[in-house]
Scaffold this active site. Structure first.
Site, PDB file in Angstrom:
ATOM      1  N   CYS A 268       0.870  -1.172   0.000  1.00 25.17           N
ATOM      2  CA  CYS A 268       0.000   0.000   0.000  1.00 25.17           C
ATOM      3  C   CYS A 268       0.911   1.227   0.000  1.00 25.17           C
ATOM      4  O   CYS A 268       2.129   1.094  -0.024  1.00 25.17           O
ATOM      5  CB  CYS A 268      -0.999  -0.014   1.156  1.00 25.17           C
ATOM      6  SG  CYS A 268      -0.304   0.166   2.801  1.00 25.17           S
TER       7      CYS A 268
ATOM      8  N   CYS B  98      -1.882   1.444  -4.215  1.00 30.47           N
ATOM      9  CA  CYS B  98      -0.577   2.039  -4.518  1.00 30.47           C
ATOM     10  C   CYS B  98      -0.470   2.447  -5.980  1.00 30.47           C
ATOM     11  O   CYS B  98       0.559   2.929  -6.427  1.00 30.47           O
ATOM     12  CB  CYS B  98       0.572   1.121  -4.122  1.00 30.47           C
ATOM     13  SG  CYS B  98       0.815  -0.304  -5.177  1.00 30.47           S
TER      14      CYS B  98
ATOM     15  N   CYS C 133       3.770  -0.086  -8.279  1.00 28.91           N
ATOM     16  CA  CYS C 133       4.233  -1.463  -8.147  1.00 28.91           C
ATOM     17  C   CYS C 133       4.724  -1.993  -9.488  1.00 28.91           C
ATOM     18  O   CYS C 133       3.975  -2.010 -10.464  1.00 28.91           O
ATOM     19  CB  CYS C 133       3.090  -2.333  -7.625  1.00 28.91           C
ATOM     20  SG  CYS C 133       3.627  -3.921  -7.070  1.00 28.91           S
TER      21      CYS C 133
END
Length: 136
Positions: A11, A85, A89
């Site tokens: 996150c 997020c 990522c």
């Protein structure tokens, strides 16, 4: 997938959702699943309301420290679960990716954090069933 799958929870701040999820997965799966967590912009400490909500479940996440998301952490993982997020990522072929749409517990009252915690627990329990189908 490896003999023991590795799950990475990501996150933004690695201070609430991902910490609660990793706490549940470690507590409920034991040594059947390796657990990592990280954040794209980690805070200095875990959200104290999240710590208390998990303590109510008998899980202590107070001593944890938010960690910065690294490419290596993603490479090591079989399953990458993101929680808001966004595009931070990195994507690698052959990994299982899931995005769990969960409210951010930052700045929320205890009752809201408990609701988020309970939703995380249900998702973690389902994940355990999927990753360890032969387990009792």
């Amino acid at each position: 997938m490896a003999t023991i799958p590795t799950v990475l929870f990501v996150c933004v701040h690695n201070a609430g959702r991902s910490q609660m999820a990793s706490g549940y997965l470690q507590a409920l799966a034991g040594d059947r699943i390796e657990v990592l967590s990280a954040g794209s912009e980690p805070k200095d400490r875990i959200n104290p309301v999240a710590v208390e909500a998990m303590r109510e479940e008998g899980i202590d996440i107070a001593g944890r420290t938010p960690k910065l998301l690294t490419v290596d952490a993603v490479k090591e993982s079989d399953v990458v679960i993101t929680m808001g997020c966004g595009d931070a990522c990195p994507i690698f072929p052959g990994k299982r990716y899931e995005d769990w749409q969960l409210d951010d517990p930052a700045g929320q009252d205890a009752e809201t954090v408990r609701r988020i915690r309970d939703e995380i627990r249900a998702r973690v329990e389902q994940l355990i069933r999927e990753l360890t189908p032969s387990a009792p």
